[in-house]
Design a protein around this motif. Structure first.
Motif, PDB file in Angstrom:
ATOM      1  N   MET A   1       0.834  -1.170   0.000  1.00 22.33           N
ATOM      2  CA  MET A   1       0.000   0.000   0.000  1.00 22.33           C
ATOM      3  C   MET A   1       0.885   1.243   0.000  1.00 22.33           C
ATOM      4  SD  MET A   1      -3.457  -0.859   1.463  1.00 22.33           S
ATOM      5  CE  MET A   1      -3.800  -1.658   2.991  1.00 22.33           C
ATOM      6  N   LEU A   2       0.403   2.260  -0.674  1.00 20.71           N
ATOM      7  CA  LEU A   2       1.200   3.468  -0.832  1.00 20.71           C
ATOM      8  C   LEU A   2       1.180   4.380   0.387  1.00 20.71           C
ATOM      9  CD1 LEU A   2       0.338   4.324  -4.535  1.00 20.71           C
ATOM     10  CD2 LEU A   2       2.338   3.136  -3.622  1.00 20.71           C
ATOM     11  N   CYS A   3       0.248   4.163   1.295  1.00 19.15           N
ATOM     12  CA  CYS A   3       0.200   4.940   2.520  1.00 19.15           C
ATOM     13  C   CYS A   3      -0.532   4.116   3.581  1.00 19.15           C
ATOM     14  CB  CYS A   3      -0.493   6.286   2.301  1.00 19.15           C
ATOM     15  SG  CYS A   3      -2.194   6.146   1.722  1.00 19.15           S
ATOM     16  N   THR A   4      -0.503   4.611   4.786  1.00 16.97           N
ATOM     17  CA  THR A   4      -1.167   3.898   5.881  1.00 16.97           C
ATOM     18  C   THR A   4      -2.494   4.567   6.220  1.00 16.97           C
ATOM     19  OG1 THR A   4      -0.167   5.233   7.624  1.00 16.97           O
ATOM     20  CG2 THR A   4       1.082   3.289   6.864  1.00 16.97           C
ATOM     21  N   LEU A   5      -3.294   3.841   6.953  1.00 14.69           N
ATOM     22  CA  LEU A   5      -4.564   4.384   7.441  1.00 14.69           C
ATOM     23  C   LEU A   5      -4.308   5.630   8.285  1.00 14.69           C
ATOM     24  CD1 LEU A   5      -7.638   4.185   7.942  1.00 14.69           C
ATOM     25  CD2 LEU A   5      -7.105   2.622   9.827  1.00 14.69           C
ATOM     26  N   ILE A  23     -11.828   3.423   4.495  1.00 12.59           N
ATOM     27  CA  ILE A  23     -10.589   4.107   4.117  1.00 12.59           C
ATOM     28  C   ILE A  23      -9.514   3.091   3.732  1.00 12.59           C
ATOM     29  CG2 ILE A  23      -8.709   5.581   4.936  1.00 12.59           C
ATOM     30  CD1 ILE A  23     -10.835   6.946   6.771  1.00 12.59           C
ATOM     31  N   THR A  24      -9.391   2.020   4.500  1.00 11.85           N
ATOM     32  CA  THR A  24      -8.408   0.970   4.206  1.00 11.85           C
ATOM     33  C   THR A  24      -8.668   0.353   2.837  1.00 11.85           C
ATOM     34  OG1 THR A  24      -8.088   0.521   6.558  1.00 11.85           O
ATOM     35  CG2 THR A  24      -7.433  -1.215   5.017  1.00 11.85           C
ATOM     36  N   ALA A  25      -9.926   0.102   2.523  1.00 19.67           N
ATOM     37  CA  ALA A  25     -10.286  -0.457   1.211  1.00 19.67           C
ATOM     38  C   ALA A  25      -9.942   0.523   0.091  1.00 19.67           C
ATOM     39  CB  ALA A  25     -11.763  -0.824   1.171  1.00 19.67           C
ATOM     40  N   LEU A  26     -10.205   1.794   0.319  1.00 20.15           N
ATOM     41  CA  LEU A  26      -9.884   2.816  -0.684  1.00 20.15           C
ATOM     42  C   LEU A  26      -8.376   2.948  -0.899  1.00 20.15           C
ATOM     43  CD1 LEU A  26     -12.498   5.551   0.279  1.00 20.15           C
ATOM     44  CD2 LEU A  26     -12.450   4.183  -1.831  1.00 20.15           C
ATOM     45  N   ILE A  27      -7.600   2.860   0.173  1.00 26.81           N
ATOM     46  CA  ILE A  27      -6.134   2.909   0.061  1.00 26.81           C
ATOM     47  C   ILE A  27      -5.643   1.748  -0.790  1.00 26.81           C
ATOM     48  CG2 ILE A  27      -3.956   2.658   1.317  1.00 26.81           C
ATOM     49  CD1 ILE A  27      -5.359   4.097   3.687  1.00 26.81           C
ATOM     50  N   ALA A  28      -6.148   0.557  -0.526  1.00 26.23           N
ATOM     51  CA  ALA A  28      -5.735  -0.630  -1.279  1.00 26.23           C
ATOM     52  C   ALA A  28      -6.076  -0.493  -2.756  1.00 26.23           C
ATOM     53  CB  ALA A  28      -6.388  -1.879  -0.697  1.00 26.23           C
ATOM     54  N   GLU A  29      -7.268  -0.049  -3.061  1.00 27.49           N
ATOM     55  CA  GLU A  29      -7.692   0.097  -4.458  1.00 27.49           C
ATOM     56  C   GLU A  29      -6.898   1.192  -5.170  1.00 27.49           C
ATOM     57  OE1 GLU A  29      -9.363  -0.740  -7.965  1.00 27.49           O
ATOM     58  OE2 GLU A  29      -9.623  -1.909  -6.131  1.00 27.49           O
ATOM     59  N   ALA A  30      -6.724   2.324  -4.512  1.00 29.77           N
ATOM     60  CA  ALA A  30      -5.964   3.423  -5.116  1.00 29.77           C
ATOM     61  C   ALA A  30      -4.505   3.014  -5.340  1.00 29.77           C
ATOM     62  CB  ALA A  30      -6.034   4.666  -4.230  1.00 29.77           C
ATOM     63  N   SER A  31      -3.925   2.300  -4.395  1.00 35.98           N
ATOM     64  CA  SER A  31      -2.533   1.847  -4.525  1.00 35.98           C
ATOM     65  C   SER A  31      -2.375   0.949  -5.740  1.00 35.98           C
ATOM     66  CB  SER A  31      -2.090   1.110  -3.259  1.00 35.98           C
ATOM     67  OG  SER A  31      -2.074   1.976  -2.153  1.00 35.98           O
ATOM     68  N   GLN A  32      -3.266  -0.019  -5.899  1.00 34.19           N
ATOM     69  CA  GLN A  32      -3.204  -0.932  -7.048  1.00 34.19           C
ATOM     70  C   GLN A  32      -3.410  -0.183  -8.354  1.00 34.19           C
ATOM     71  OE1 GLN A  32      -2.228  -4.147  -7.128  1.00 34.19           O
ATOM     72  NE2 GLN A  32      -1.753  -3.719  -4.995  1.00 34.19           N
ATOM     73  N   ARG A  37      -1.155   1.781 -13.343  1.00 35.43           N
ATOM     74  CA  ARG A  37      -1.056   2.911 -14.283  1.00 35.43           C
ATOM     75  C   ARG A  37       0.387   3.211 -14.662  1.00 35.43           C
ATOM     76  NH1 ARG A  37       0.321   6.372 -17.151  1.00 35.43           N
ATOM     77  NH2 ARG A  37      -0.596   8.387 -17.559  1.00 35.43           N
ATOM     78  N   TYR A  38       1.273   3.170 -13.684  1.00 38.45           N
ATOM     79  CA  TYR A  38       2.668   3.504 -13.932  1.00 38.45           C
ATOM     80  C   TYR A  38       3.547   2.291 -14.182  1.00 38.45           C
ATOM     81  CZ  TYR A  38       1.437   8.254 -12.924  1.00 38.45           C
ATOM     82  OH  TYR A  38       0.857   9.489 -12.980  1.00 38.45           O
ATOM     83  N   GLY A  39       2.981   1.096 -14.054  1.00 40.21           N
ATOM     84  CA  GLY A  39       3.747  -0.117 -14.303  1.00 40.21           C
ATOM     85  C   GLY A  39       4.936  -0.263 -13.374  1.00 40.21           C
ATOM     86  N   ARG A  40       4.782   0.156 -12.155  1.00 42.12           N
ATOM     87  CA  ARG A  40       5.864   0.123 -11.163  1.00 42.12           C
ATOM     88  C   ARG A  40       5.336  -0.459  -9.872  1.00 42.12           C
ATOM     89  NH1 ARG A  40      10.084   3.754 -11.848  1.00 42.12           N
ATOM     90  NH2 ARG A  40      11.068   2.433 -10.292  1.00 42.12           N
TER      91      ARG A  40
END
Length: 140
Positions: A1-5, A23-32, A37-40
């Motif tokens: 994940m790109l950030c924490t709760l 919020i945790t679900a949104l973080i996971a989805e946004a991170s993926q 998108r950036y292939g990284r």
């Protein structure tokens, strides 16, 4: 994940725990979504073994970021897999940007390495297993 709760809650100013699951679900989805998108692989490093398709000598490791390889094995499914030596059987190619991550996103196989295998004849591609440290961020 790109950030924490906690980071999201601090940034937005959310005091309670009522929305933590959402919020945790949104973080996971946004991170993926961002990583696709950036292939990284924008995550702290981890040690893992990953297998890739090999149809030609240039092998894409995307969307993963390889920090260092401890073992590279061609035809890992075969009864006699071929362990490759860096600088002889393969070389790693950097991510291409001056982003300072120090990662590799491609692997180039030497011309002396045979891609032919029973698996390749059956399925149209060979396989390569890369064991190593992965992730764009060096910190744990």
């Amino acid at each position: 994940m790109l950030c924490t709760l906690a980071q999201v809650k601090d940034a937005v100013g959310i005091p309670g725990t009522t929305d933590d699951a959402r919020i945790t679900a949104l973080i996971a989805e946004a991170s993926q979504t961002i990583m696709r998108r950036y292939g990284r692989e924008f995550v702290p490093h981890t040690t893992a073994s990953r297998t890739y398709k090999v149809a030609r000598r240039l092998v894409s490791l995307a969307p993963h970021d390889l920090r260092s390889a401890t073992s590279v094995v061609l035809h890992p499914e075969a009864t006699t897999p071929q362990t490759l030596v860096a600088g002889v059987g393969y070389t790693l190619l950097p991510s291409g940007g001056a982003d300072g991550t120090g990662t590799f996103t491609q692997l180039l196989l030497a011309g002396s390495v045979s891609l032919a295998s029973n698996f390749m004849f059956s399925f149209g591609f060979a396989q390569i297993r890369v064991d190593g440290a992965w992730g764009a961020w060096a910190g744990a």
